[in-house]
Write a protein that holds these residues in place. Sequence first.
Motif, PDB file in Angstrom:
ATOM      1  N   ILE A 195       0.949  -1.146  -0.078  1.00  0.00           N
ATOM      2  CA  ILE A 195       0.028   0.008  -0.132  1.00  0.00           C
ATOM      3  C   ILE A 195       0.951   1.151   0.025  1.00  0.00           C
ATOM      4  O   ILE A 195       1.493   1.476   1.011  1.00  0.00           O
ATOM      5  CB  ILE A 195      -1.077   0.008   1.331  1.00  0.00           C
ATOM      6  N   THR A 196       0.819   2.022  -1.030  1.00  0.00           N
ATOM      7  CA  THR A 196       1.680   3.302  -1.216  1.00  0.00           C
ATOM      8  C   THR A 196       0.836   4.358  -1.294  1.00  0.00           C
ATOM      9  O   THR A 196       0.103   4.463  -1.983  1.00  0.00           O
ATOM     10  CB  THR A 196       2.557   3.099  -2.563  1.00  0.00           C
ATOM     11  N   THR A 197       1.171   5.570  -0.321  1.00  0.00           N
ATOM     12  CA  THR A 197       0.396   6.573  -0.254  1.00  0.00           C
ATOM     13  C   THR A 197       1.387   7.760  -0.205  1.00  0.00           C
ATOM     14  O   THR A 197       1.766   7.807   0.875  1.00  0.00           O
ATOM     15  CB  THR A 197      -0.800   6.404   0.755  1.00  0.00           C
ATOM     16  N   THR A 257       5.054   3.706   2.215  1.00  0.00           N
ATOM     17  CA  THR A 257       4.565   2.312   1.568  1.00  0.00           C
ATOM     18  C   THR A 257       4.636   1.464   2.782  1.00  0.00           C
ATOM     19  O   THR A 257       5.615   1.111   3.493  1.00  0.00           O
ATOM     20  CB  THR A 257       5.898   2.019   0.659  1.00  0.00           C
ATOM     21  N   THR A 258       3.627   0.647   2.912  1.00  0.00           N
ATOM     22  CA  THR A 258       3.491  -0.373   4.025  1.00  0.00           C
ATOM     23  C   THR A 258       3.198  -1.768   3.142  1.00  0.00           C
ATOM     24  O   THR A 258       2.190  -1.889   2.265  1.00  0.00           O
ATOM     25  CB  THR A 258       2.310  -0.221   4.736  1.00  0.00           C
ATOM     26  N   SER A 308       7.959   1.804   5.239  1.00  0.00           N
ATOM     27  CA  SER A 308       9.126   2.729   4.710  1.00  0.00           C
ATOM     28  C   SER A 308       8.309   4.187   4.491  1.00  0.00           C
ATOM     29  O   SER A 308       7.355   4.438   4.000  1.00  0.00           O
ATOM     30  CB  SER A 308       9.865   2.315   3.689  1.00  0.00           C
ATOM     31  N   VAL A 309       9.193   5.172   4.498  1.00  0.00           N
ATOM     32  CA  VAL A 309       8.860   6.597   4.239  1.00  0.00           C
ATOM     33  C   VAL A 309       9.904   7.015   3.393  1.00  0.00           C
ATOM     34  O   VAL A 309      11.190   6.947   3.686  1.00  0.00           O
ATOM     35  CB  VAL A 309       8.564   7.466   5.437  1.00  0.00           C
ATOM     36  N   GLY A 352      13.412   2.506   7.147  1.00  0.00           N
ATOM     37  CA  GLY A 352      12.208   1.897   7.120  1.00  0.00           C
ATOM     38  C   GLY A 352      11.973   1.177   8.664  1.00  0.00           C
ATOM     39  O   GLY A 352      12.977   1.297   9.618  1.00  0.00           O
ATOM     40  N   ALA A 353      10.947   0.576   8.841  1.00  0.00           N
ATOM     41  CA  ALA A 353      10.706  -0.101  10.108  1.00  0.00           C
ATOM     42  C   ALA A 353       9.791  -1.358   9.886  1.00  0.00           C
ATOM     43  O   ALA A 353       9.389  -1.602   8.902  1.00  0.00           O
ATOM     44  CB  ALA A 353       9.905   0.790  11.068  1.00  0.00           C
TER      45      ALA A 353
END
Length: 172
Positions: free
Chosen positions: A28-30, A34-35, A63-64, A69-70
């Motif tokens: 899911i990228t917004t 991105t998740t 990630s941003v 990332g996390a």
Amino acid sequence: MRSLFAMAAVLGLTVACSSPTSPTPGAITTGAFTTVILSRGTLSATVDGARWTAAIPSGATTSVAGSQGALYISGLASGASPFTPGLFMSISGPLAVGSYSLDGSVPLAFSLSEGLNLRWSADTFRSGGGTLTLTTATATRLVGTFSFTAVANTGTSPETRVVTNGAFDLSQ
């Protein structure tokens, strides 16, 4: 509990924002977020000498753009006794192969819950120590090991819980 809320907030914000597009299938990228939800695999450990296996293991990588990332990993055992502990753990920081410890160098948190009630936690501020080792760390797969000693929240017994032999292998 903070790690559970953080995971829910990141996932909620990612899903709730504008129209999703993603170069990674299932992601899911917004905007800059991105998740990737990881819903296949295994999560297990030894908790106070007893084998624990997640009936429903899951994870997410977030990630941003322009930052590190996390990862978030959680699992809930079913049928355990004398209660059903939910094992939640998270690490925020580099989503990269390596070893991380509760020394304050990266935000790292582990927690154990009974049902949905957080009872024991280990993080930079209070714990008997803990480590997370990532042998595979990509947006779509997480493999690693962990161990930690969690300290009880007020009014919880026993005062500590020792988690050893922790292992996970999660993918899309």
